[in-house]
Write a protein that holds these residues in place. Structure first.
Motif, PDB file in Angstrom:
ATOM      1  N   PRO A  32       6.933  11.126  -2.748  1.00 59.52           N
ATOM      2  CA  PRO A  32       8.030  11.196  -1.772  1.00 59.52           C
ATOM      3  C   PRO A  32       7.522  11.109  -0.334  1.00 59.52           C
ATOM      4  CG  PRO A  32       8.315  12.854  -3.475  1.00 59.52           C
ATOM      5  CD  PRO A  32       6.973  12.250  -3.706  1.00 59.52           C
ATOM      6  N   GLN A  74      12.729   4.526  -9.864  1.00 62.68           N
ATOM      7  CA  GLN A  74      13.645   3.525  -9.329  1.00 62.68           C
ATOM      8  C   GLN A  74      13.867   3.673  -7.825  1.00 62.68           C
ATOM      9  OE1 GLN A  74      16.931   4.340 -12.157  1.00 62.68           O
ATOM     10  NE2 GLN A  74      16.773   2.206 -12.797  1.00 62.68           N
ATOM     11  N   ASN A  75      13.689   4.902  -7.325  1.00 67.54           N
ATOM     12  CA  ASN A  75      13.967   5.177  -5.914  1.00 67.54           C
ATOM     13  C   ASN A  75      12.774   4.939  -4.987  1.00 67.54           C
ATOM     14  OD1 ASN A  75      16.628   5.861  -6.440  1.00 67.54           O
ATOM     15  ND2 ASN A  75      16.187   8.043  -6.677  1.00 67.54           N
ATOM     16  N   ILE A  76      11.610   4.624  -5.555  1.00 65.36           N
ATOM     17  CA  ILE A  76      10.457   4.322  -4.685  1.00 65.36           C
ATOM     18  C   ILE A  76      10.767   3.033  -3.935  1.00 65.36           C
ATOM     19  CG2 ILE A  76       7.985   3.793  -4.580  1.00 65.36           C
ATOM     20  CD1 ILE A  76       7.621   5.318  -7.202  1.00 65.36           C
ATOM     21  N   SER A  77      10.666   3.070  -2.624  1.00 68.39           N
ATOM     22  CA  SER A  77      11.061   1.909  -1.819  1.00 68.39           C
ATOM     23  C   SER A  77      10.125   0.717  -2.045  1.00 68.39           C
ATOM     24  CB  SER A  77      11.049   2.272  -0.333  1.00 68.39           C
ATOM     25  OG  SER A  77       9.721   2.459   0.131  1.00 68.39           O
ATOM     26  N   SER A 104      15.159  12.258 -14.762  1.00 68.65           N
ATOM     27  CA  SER A 104      14.850  12.429 -13.339  1.00 68.65           C
ATOM     28  C   SER A 104      13.541  11.724 -12.977  1.00 68.65           C
ATOM     29  CB  SER A 104      14.771  13.914 -12.977  1.00 68.65           C
ATOM     30  OG  SER A 104      13.826  14.579 -13.790  1.00 68.65           O
ATOM     31  N   GLN A 112       9.001  14.294  -9.832  1.00 65.58           N
ATOM     32  CA  GLN A 112       8.573  13.411  -8.754  1.00 65.58           C
ATOM     33  C   GLN A 112       7.078  13.110  -8.857  1.00 65.58           C
ATOM     34  OE1 GLN A 112       9.966  15.788  -5.416  1.00 65.58           O
ATOM     35  NE2 GLN A 112      11.608  14.343  -4.984  1.00 65.58           N
ATOM     36  N   GLN A 171      14.543   8.106 -12.655  1.00 70.24           N
ATOM     37  CA  GLN A 171      15.328   7.953 -11.429  1.00 70.24           C
ATOM     38  C   GLN A 171      14.403   7.907 -10.209  1.00 70.24           C
ATOM     39  OE1 GLN A 171      18.199  11.054 -10.787  1.00 70.24           O
ATOM     40  NE2 GLN A 171      19.176  10.016  -9.072  1.00 70.24           N
ATOM     41  N   TYR A 172      13.359   8.766 -10.221  1.00 71.76           N
ATOM     42  CA  TYR A 172      12.417   8.762  -9.096  1.00 71.76           C
ATOM     43  C   TYR A 172      11.695   7.420  -9.007  1.00 71.76           C
ATOM     44  CZ  TYR A 172       8.547   9.586  -6.014  1.00 71.76           C
ATOM     45  OH  TYR A 172       7.653   9.457  -4.985  1.00 71.76           O
TER      46      TYR A 172
END
Length: 309
Positions: free
Chosen positions: A225, A41-44, A35, A274, A38-39
């Motif tokens: 986030p 990778q999800n940072i814009s 996780s 996160q 995954q976080y």
């Protein structure tokens, strides 16, 4: 006996780092480590670019410590040369740690190469270290009084909030300014006059420190986030507490200690994965990338010296 004394600081750092790693592992044990990845990778891309831009501004601002130092020691040197040396010094010192040695060696190397007297370089180094802690105590003290965070019981300190620390820190700052106003005489070493920093210059370094850490905190804030249920000002208070703990620990770059405090003080809207993901990204953007850039600059400067036109 001498060897034992030399080993004590190293053992202290190892123990602190071990405790921090254990605390982080304990906090994350109920989560899947994937996780965290995954976080990351999800940072814009937009927030990553903004974090990089703010990091650049932050390191540019750090040169202010050395520029004020040159005003204090009454020496003249090109702003570009001061900026180069200051950036390399902070980029290496922030990441590698042991700034008293790494930053000192870099300043002696380059400022000496550009003709600054060794006594004056020594005075500059003392000035940067002294005013750094002055800035830290001032900003930490103000934040601790305005936003007295409740400390988690897991940290096990003799007080429930950081409010008492604010008064202690600001009292030390007040003592410093009283000394700076009352000490008028100078000391002469090897024909060079050494003076105590004037209050106006010290005030300037506090302003630089506030902006410096404000930008550093913003880098991490951008990598967390976007739906964070906490204003930047509130987050800045948490960041300063963690930063202070990391610096006091003497662990290189506050590694582990800073992360542990951030994990314990994080708002409820952020999960441990996160926060850890954001902290990993922050270490990469704010520490590792500037270090790589500094090493490239050092190598380019060495190449230019060996291959003059």
């Amino acid at each position: 006996m001498t060897k034992l004394r030399q080993l004590i600081p190293i053992l202290f750092v190892i123990i602190l780092l071990s405790i921090s790693v254990a605390a982080i592992a304990s906090e994350l044990k109920k989560y899947n480590i994937n996780s965290v990845w995954q976080y990351l990778q999800n940072i814009s891309q937009q927030r990553k670019m903004l974090a990089l831009l703010v990091t650049g501004f932050g390191y540019a601002l750090m040169t202010g410590y050395d520029i004020l130092g040159f005003i204090h020691i009454k020496q003249k040197l090109s702003v570009l040369k001061i900026a180069f040396t200051a950036f390399v010094s902070y980029a290496v010192g922030n990441t590698v740690g042991f700034t008293a040695f790494s930053g000192t060696a870099i300043r002696y190397r380059y400022y000496g190469l550009w003709g600054v007297n060794k006594i004056k370089i020594g005075e500059l180094i003392v000035f940067t270290h002294l005013t750094f802690w002055l800035g830290l105590l001032s900003i930490s003290g103000i934040v601790s009084i305005l936003d007295p965070l409740t400390l988690p019981s897991a940290i096990k300190l003799p007080f429930a909030s950081i409010h008492p620390l604010g008064f202690i820190f600001l009292s030390l700052v007040l003592i410093y300014f009283i000394i700076s106003v009352t000490i008028k005489h100078s000391v002469t070493i090897a024909g060079e006059e050494i003076t105590f920093p004037k209050p106006i210059i010290s005030l300037g370094t506090i302003i630089v420190a506030g902006l410096d850490w404000g930008l550093a905190a913003l880098v991490l804030y951008l990598l967390l986030p976007p739906n964070l249920s906490m204003t930047y000002i509130g987050f800045f208070g948490i960041y300063i507490v963690a930063l202070t703990a990391g610096l006091i620990s003497t662990v290189p770059g506050g590694l582990g200690v800073f992360e542990t405090v951030m994990l314990y003080l994080r708002p409820e809207s952020i999960s441990a994965p996160q926060m850890l993901g954001g902290l990993i990204a922050y270490r990469f953007v704010y520490y590792l990338l500037p270090l790589i850039f500094a090493v490239v600059l050092i190598l380019l400067e060495a190449w230019k010296k060996r291959h003059p036109k």
